[in-house]
Design a protein around this motif. Structure first.
Motif, PDB file in Angstrom:
ATOM      1  N   LEU A 199      33.017   9.932   2.347  1.00  0.00           N
ATOM      2  CA  LEU A 199      33.471  10.909   3.327  1.00  0.00           C
ATOM      3  C   LEU A 199      34.833  10.530   3.897  1.00  0.00           C
ATOM      4  N   CYS A 200      35.044   9.240   4.107  1.00  0.00           N
ATOM      5  CA  CYS A 200      36.321   8.759   4.625  1.00  0.00           C
ATOM      6  C   CYS A 200      37.447   9.044   3.638  1.00  0.00           C
ATOM      7  N   GLY A 209      38.229   1.530   9.806  1.00  0.00           N
ATOM      8  CA  GLY A 209      39.632   1.235  10.096  1.00  0.00           C
ATOM      9  C   GLY A 209      40.370   0.697   8.889  1.00  0.00           C
ATOM     10  N   ILE A 210      39.713  -0.179   8.123  1.00  0.00           N
ATOM     11  CA  ILE A 210      40.356  -0.745   6.939  1.00  0.00           C
ATOM     12  C   ILE A 210      40.564   0.330   5.877  1.00  0.00           C
ATOM     13  N   LEU A 211      39.587   1.221   5.706  1.00  0.00           N
ATOM     14  CA  LEU A 211      39.746   2.311   4.744  1.00  0.00           C
ATOM     15  C   LEU A 211      40.896   3.234   5.118  1.00  0.00           C
ATOM     16  N   PRO A 239      48.736   5.617   3.689  1.00  0.00           N
ATOM     17  CA  PRO A 239      50.083   5.696   3.103  1.00  0.00           C
ATOM     18  C   PRO A 239      50.060   5.754   1.571  1.00  0.00           C
ATOM     19  N   ALA A 240      49.140   5.022   0.947  1.00  0.00           N
ATOM     20  CA  ALA A 240      49.038   5.053  -0.507  1.00  0.00           C
ATOM     21  C   ALA A 240      48.599   6.429  -0.991  1.00  0.00           C
ATOM     22  N   LEU A 241      47.660   7.037  -0.292  1.00  0.00           N
ATOM     23  CA  LEU A 241      47.228   8.382  -0.653  1.00  0.00           C
ATOM     24  C   LEU A 241      48.348   9.394  -0.440  1.00  0.00           C
ATOM     25  N   SER A 280      48.657  -2.618   7.728  1.00  0.00           N
ATOM     26  CA  SER A 280      47.658  -1.890   8.524  1.00  0.00           C
ATOM     27  C   SER A 280      46.285  -2.529   8.395  1.00  0.00           C
ATOM     28  N   ALA A 281      45.901  -2.903   7.173  1.00  0.00           N
ATOM     29  CA  ALA A 281      44.608  -3.559   6.986  1.00  0.00           C
ATOM     30  C   ALA A 281      44.575  -4.906   7.708  1.00  0.00           C
TER      31      ALA A 281
END
Length: 291
Positions: free
Chosen positions: A21-22, A243-245, A250-252, A280-281
């Motif tokens: 879902l994320c 949060g990590i997901l 940015p990659a997406l 971010s991660a």
């Protein structure tokens, strides 16, 4: 099979469904932004922003039916602040992707929430993360032959980043003073009103079946559809994993720019995207490690 194994299986299923879902939410946001390019070319970034906000606000208001007369002064203040921020953030972001590649715009915008997260953790060694993100943005800004985009587009992306960072702070407060989706509904109504002076001059150009259908689709892609998915995902997975997901956004964005807008990336630009994602991660993981 032990009782522990029986219990663990639905928990794992819930986690993996939350992950899916994320990803669906992030994909909706980034590909929705990429698909917005057609509307931006036809009607301009301001009109696209205004009509998208109007339609999103209308759909959600019909579903939620917020009792406006019963809201306190604090609730109105929260909705006004968040709505104005949402309008400014969206206006700036659409103006940015009209001038610079989507992957670069998303990476620059991501610096806003990254700065907020880093500030909340304090200084020290954690400052390495915003530094890594900045280096990543610099790498993204050069395609091997020259600097991509124009300074105005970069400034708009920076404005969107400031808006996103402010949005995160205000959204927490709004979520506490409203029930359910009422805060989002009221904030979207305010955002539509704030964006009106910028979008109204050319709105007549989009008042046709093709334009209305396009804007309605964009409104569903961002923010209604992803917001609902995120709410469900957060019920099925820990905040830390969520949060990590979200750090992959940015990659997406770069992937959506490549697939939808034919915006290729050099190896150094891919490295730049990776640095922003890693930063971010890293900030998210550092925060999860705090006691």
């Amino acid at each position: 099979m032990t009782d522990q194994q029986v219990v663990a299986r639905p928990n794992n299923a819930g986690l993996w469904s939350g992950v899916l879902l994320c990803f669906a939410s992030m994909s909706s946001i980034q590909f929705g932004s990429a698909f917005s390019a057609t509307a931006i070319d036809a009607y301009g970034p301001s009109t696209t922003t205004f009509l998208r906000l109007v339609m999103a606000a209308t759909v959600l208001a019909v579903i939620v039916r917020p009792p406006m007369r019963s809201y306190s002064r604090e609730q109105w203040k929260s909705a006004l602040s968040l709505g104005a921020t949402m309008a400014a953030m969206t206006l700036c972001f659409f103006a940015a992707i009209d001038r610079i590649p989507l992957g670069l715009a998303v990476a620059i915008e991501f610096l806003g929430p990254l700065a907020v997260a880093t500030w909340s953790l304090g200084a020290g060694w954690r400052l390495i993360w915003p530094l890594a993100a900045f280096i990543g943005v610099v790498l993204l800004s050069h395609d091997g032959e020259g600097w991509v985009g124009d300074p105005v587009g970069v400034l708009f992306a920076c404005g969107a980043g400031v808006g996103w960072g402010t949005y995160i702070i205000l959204m927490k407060k709004t979520g506490k003073v409203f029930r359910g989706l009422e805060g989002l509904s009221m904030s979207l109504l305010v955002a539509a009103v704030v964006a009106a002076p910028f979008g109204l001059p050319r709105v007549g150009e989009a008042l046709n079946p093709e334009g209305i259908g396009m804007m309605l689709g964009l409104a569903l892609l961002v923010p209604l559809f992803p917001y609902a998915l995120e709410m469900i995902a957060l019920r099925r997975m820990p905040m830390s994993a969520f949060g990590i997901l979200m750090s992959l956004e940015p990659a997406l964005g770069a992937l959506a720019g490549f697939l939808v807008l034919s915006q290729p990336m050099t190896p150094l630009q891919m490295l730049g995207t990776g640095l922003v994602v890693a930063a971010s991660a890293g900030v998210t993981s550092s925060g999860n490690g705090e006691t």
